[in-house]
Design a protein around this motif. Structure first.
Motif, mmCIF file in Angstrom:
data_model
loop_
_atom_site.group_PDB
_atom_site.id
_atom_site.type_symbol
_atom_site.label_atom_id
_atom_site.label_comp_id
_atom_site.label_asym_id
_atom_site.label_seq_id
_atom_site.Cartn_x
_atom_site.Cartn_y
_atom_site.Cartn_z
ATOM 1 N N PRO A 78 4.142 4.739 21.271
ATOM 2 C CA PRO A 78 3.729 3.404 20.582
ATOM 3 C C PRO A 78 5.250 2.138 20.893
ATOM 4 C CG PRO A 78 3.191 4.190 19.011
ATOM 5 C CD PRO A 78 3.498 5.586 20.499
ATOM 6 N N ARG A 79 4.934 0.819 20.801
ATOM 7 C CA ARG A 79 6.044 0.422 20.063
ATOM 8 C C ARG A 79 5.285 -0.497 18.785
ATOM 9 N NH1 ARG A 79 5.424 -5.545 23.269
ATOM 10 N NH2 ARG A 79 3.403 -5.255 24.697
ATOM 11 N N LEU A 80 4.312 -0.362 18.566
ATOM 12 C CA LEU A 80 3.834 -1.316 17.395
ATOM 13 C C LEU A 80 2.794 -0.235 16.879
ATOM 14 C CD1 LEU A 80 3.742 -3.289 15.545
ATOM 15 C CD2 LEU A 80 2.354 -4.740 17.280
ATOM 16 N N VAL A 81 2.177 -0.149 15.750
ATOM 17 C CA VAL A 81 1.119 0.732 14.759
ATOM 18 C C VAL A 81 0.455 -0.327 14.168
ATOM 19 C CG1 VAL A 81 -0.105 2.488 14.391
ATOM 20 C CG2 VAL A 81 2.054 2.796 15.546
ATOM 21 N N LEU A 82 -0.586 -0.850 14.173
ATOM 22 C CA LEU A 82 -1.559 -1.568 13.473
ATOM 23 C C LEU A 82 -3.165 -0.747 12.691
ATOM 24 C CD1 LEU A 82 -0.880 -4.147 15.988
ATOM 25 C CD2 LEU A 82 -1.041 -5.589 13.490
ATOM 26 N N SER A 83 -2.261 -0.705 11.126
ATOM 27 C CA SER A 83 -4.216 0.397 11.021
ATOM 28 C C SER A 83 -4.818 -0.427 9.785
ATOM 29 C CB SER A 83 -3.716 1.142 10.165
ATOM 30 O OG SER A 83 -2.702 0.915 9.447
ATOM 31 N N GLU B 136 4.855 -0.043 11.906
ATOM 32 C CA GLU B 136 3.663 0.120 11.393
ATOM 33 C C GLU B 136 3.260 -1.025 10.805
ATOM 34 O OE1 GLU B 136 -0.345 3.045 10.412
ATOM 35 O OE2 GLU B 136 1.750 4.198 10.334
ATOM 36 N N LEU B 137 2.194 -1.588 10.464
ATOM 37 C CA LEU B 137 1.576 -2.777 9.715
ATOM 38 C C LEU B 137 0.249 -1.745 9.336
ATOM 39 C CD1 LEU B 137 1.847 -5.602 8.124
ATOM 40 C CD2 LEU B 137 1.752 -6.553 10.435
ATOM 41 N N SER B 138 0.269 -2.225 7.970
ATOM 42 C CA SER B 138 -1.471 -1.871 7.191
ATOM 43 C C SER B 138 -1.806 -3.419 7.468
ATOM 44 C CB SER B 138 -1.726 -1.363 6.223
ATOM 45 O OG SER B 138 -0.915 0.156 6.623
ATOM 46 N N VAL B 139 -3.177 -3.237 7.798
ATOM 47 C CA VAL B 139 -3.627 -4.556 7.719
ATOM 48 C C VAL B 139 -4.460 -5.009 6.515
ATOM 49 C CG1 VAL B 139 -5.337 -6.877 8.351
ATOM 50 C CG2 VAL B 139 -3.703 -5.168 9.986
ATOM 51 N N PRO B 140 -4.691 -4.990 5.571
ATOM 52 C CA PRO B 140 -5.292 -5.832 4.548
ATOM 53 C C PRO B 140 -6.790 -6.672 4.359
ATOM 54 C CG PRO B 140 -3.354 -7.052 3.924
ATOM 55 C CD PRO B 140 -3.520 -6.886 5.895
ATOM 56 N N SER B 141 -7.471 -6.169 3.940
ATOM 57 C CA SER B 141 -9.130 -6.403 3.761
ATOM 58 C C SER B 141 -9.212 -7.447 3.895
ATOM 59 C CB SER B 141 -9.829 -5.506 2.893
ATOM 60 O OG SER B 141 -11.636 -6.338 2.925
ATOM 61 N N PHE B 142 -10.464 -7.999 4.969
ATOM 62 C CA PHE B 142 -11.127 -9.675 5.363
ATOM 63 C C PHE B 142 -12.129 -9.607 3.991
ATOM 64 C CE2 PHE B 142 -13.456 -12.198 8.398
ATOM 65 C CZ PHE B 142 -11.830 -13.331 8.550
ATOM 66 N N SER B 143 -12.304 -9.177 3.739
ATOM 67 C CA SER B 143 -13.738 -8.856 2.398
ATOM 68 C C SER B 143 -12.589 -10.054 0.845
ATOM 69 C CB SER B 143 -14.330 -7.899 2.685
ATOM 70 O OG SER B 143 -15.245 -8.242 1.821
ATOM 71 N N TRP B 144 -13.402 -10.934 0.448
ATOM 72 C CA TRP B 144 -13.395 -10.931 -0.886
ATOM 73 C C TRP B 144 -13.707 -9.894 -2.008
ATOM 74 C CZ3 TRP B 144 -13.729 -14.386 3.039
ATOM 75 C CH2 TRP B 144 -12.843 -15.773 2.893
ATOM 76 N N ARG B 145 -15.184 -9.157 -0.985
ATOM 77 C CA ARG B 145 -15.132 -8.350 -1.829
ATOM 78 C C ARG B 145 -14.267 -7.067 -2.046
ATOM 79 N NH1 ARG B 145 -19.282 -3.660 -1.855
ATOM 80 N NH2 ARG B 145 -20.627 -2.935 -3.608
ATOM 81 N N ASN B 146 -12.371 -6.518 -1.602
ATOM 82 C CA ASN B 146 -12.201 -5.946 -1.565
ATOM 83 C C ASN B 146 -10.420 -6.113 -2.471
ATOM 84 O OD1 ASN B 146 -13.601 -3.677 -0.813
ATOM 85 N ND2 ASN B 146 -13.023 -4.253 1.480
ATOM 86 N N ARG B 147 -10.474 -7.697 -1.803
ATOM 87 C CA ARG B 147 -9.347 -8.736 -2.677
ATOM 88 C C ARG B 147 -9.092 -10.403 -2.859
ATOM 89 N NH1 ARG B 147 -4.807 -5.508 -1.463
ATOM 90 N NH2 ARG B 147 -3.375 -7.886 -1.886
#
Length: 400
Positions: free
Chosen positions: A293-298, A315-326
């Motif tokens: 792959p040329r890019l990894v997202l997780s 690789e880019l780790s994407v943060p949680s979309f929920s305010w309960r986690n962040r």
């Protein structure tokens, strides 16, 4: 006597008028704060986000179409067992408003959610699952011209020791979880990372067989048309894929991660457990070798991190979309062509900002109430009780 009655009536009506004035002011303040914190703030924050510009080829080459894609992760819709109704109401409203505002403002062509859509999919009953799916489809509704792709996570079907054919099929029935997706010349490979255990289980073997077939098709896309090894089937775009999955590829910890939405300092040096926090070394090497792959997202970690694997695969780790986690959720905006890409991050409103606004409004309501109460009581004490009370009304310099 008539004059006395008129005076009594006058003093009786004034408090009523002041009470109605107070109620009107309080209503206006409460409505304005609710409108701002629960609706307008999402527009004000997301309006600042813009699609990144991707590099175009030099003159003489045909201009390639640009695909606009959104990537978010770990929505964790609460279930019937561990989810309190008030927590559900609050968090789901926040995510719904953020997602719908982003769709309206940014107009993406495809949206990817990188796993852990639900919080209790790993053990929810058939009815609870149906209820959760219905809520998800309401929150993440989208127009027909926008495609929504969902990758499976461990909370959706369970960790490897909890995973079953039933849960996997249940998930795939709702979400069209095909492993390969191509749009505008861009190839995406979506992996069930829970099945990358490497122990030869039936689900794991099927997943690996599917990835090997995708690897063959990707290699054929780079070959000369008519090659005997590739046959005459439909060819994929000649483009290195973007790998999408829930678990990150193997890394020892988040020690090298940085930024406002990285893991807290005290957690960054905690070693990651293979097959639990990240994929195993073996599975990670397989994916990199098979797919190139040329890019990894997780997702999965709920925090952001950028890693470079083997010196060439980011690789880019994407943060949680929920305010309960962040406190500061976000999503990734990607502009992609068959040869290049550009990424940027769009932050959502911080919950601290919303809470501070509510606290400020509560203080303002208290001040308004006390001010009106003082103006209401002071004349009454002076007129009917014969007390000498000085007014504090601006411009008045006398006492009763």
């Amino acid at each position: 006597m008539a004059l006395v009655r008129w005076g009594l009536r006058r003093h009786t009506l004034h408090p009523l008028k002041r009470k109605s004035s107070l109620l009107l002011k309080l209503t206006v303040v409460v409505f304005s704060v609710l409108l701002f914190c629960e609706y307008l703030i999402y527009y004000l924050v997301i309006f600042r986000c813009h699609w990144p510009e991707v590099k175009m080829p030099a003159h003489g080459h045909q201009k390639e179409p640009v695909l606009k894609a959104m990537f978010l992760a770990d929505t964790h819709l609460l279930g019937e067992i561990q989810g309190h109704w008030l927590d559900k109401l609050r968090r789901e409203w926040q995510m719904e408003r953020a997602f719908q505002t982003a769709l309206w403002s940014l107009q993406p062509e495809v949206v990817f959610i990188l796993g852990d859509i639900f919080d209790e999919g790993k053990w929810s009953s058939a009815q609870a699952w149906a209820d959760d799916v219905q809520r998800f489809q309401r929150m993440f509704r989208h127009p027909s011209h926008v495609q929504l792709k969902v990758i499976v996570g461990n909370h959706d079907i369970g960790f490897h020791y909890q995973m079953s054919k039933y849960r996997v099929k249940r998930f795939e029935k709702v979400f069209d979880s095909k492993m390969l997706f191509s749009l505008k010349g861009v190839n995406f490979v979506m992996v069930n990372s829970v099945a990358m255990e490497g122990d030869g289980c039936n689900i794991c073997s099927e997943a690996e067989a599917g990835l090997i077939e995708i690897s063959r098709r990707l290699n054929c896309s780079r070959e000369v048309p008519g090659s005997s090894q590739c046959g005459g089937g439909q060819r994929l775009p000649a483009s290195a894929p973007v790998l999408l999955q829930h678990y990150p590829l193997y890394r020892t910890s988040d020690a090298n991660c940085s930024g406002d939405d990285a893991a807290p300092l005290e957690e960054r040096t905690i070693p990651f457990k293979e097959r639990y926090d990240v994929l195993s070394r073996e599975a990670s090497l397989k994916l990199l070798w098979w797919l190139r792959p040329r890019l990894v997202l997780s997702g999965h970690t709920h925090s952001a991190c950028e890693v470079l694997h083997a010196g060439r695969t980011p690789e880019l780790s994407v943060p949680s979309f929920s305010w309960r986690n962040r406190n500061n959720p976000s999503f990734i905006m990607g502009s992609l062509t068959s040869r290049d890409y550009a990424l940027s991050k769009c932050y959502l409103p911080c919950e601290d900002t919303v809470l501070a606004t509510y606290c400020g409004a509560a203080g303002l309501l208290m001040v308004l109430t006390l001010a009106h109460f003082e103006r209401l009581v002071t004349p009454f004490l002076g007129t009917y009780l014969g007390l000498k009370v000085c007014t504090t009304t601006p411009g008045s310099g006398f006492c009763f």
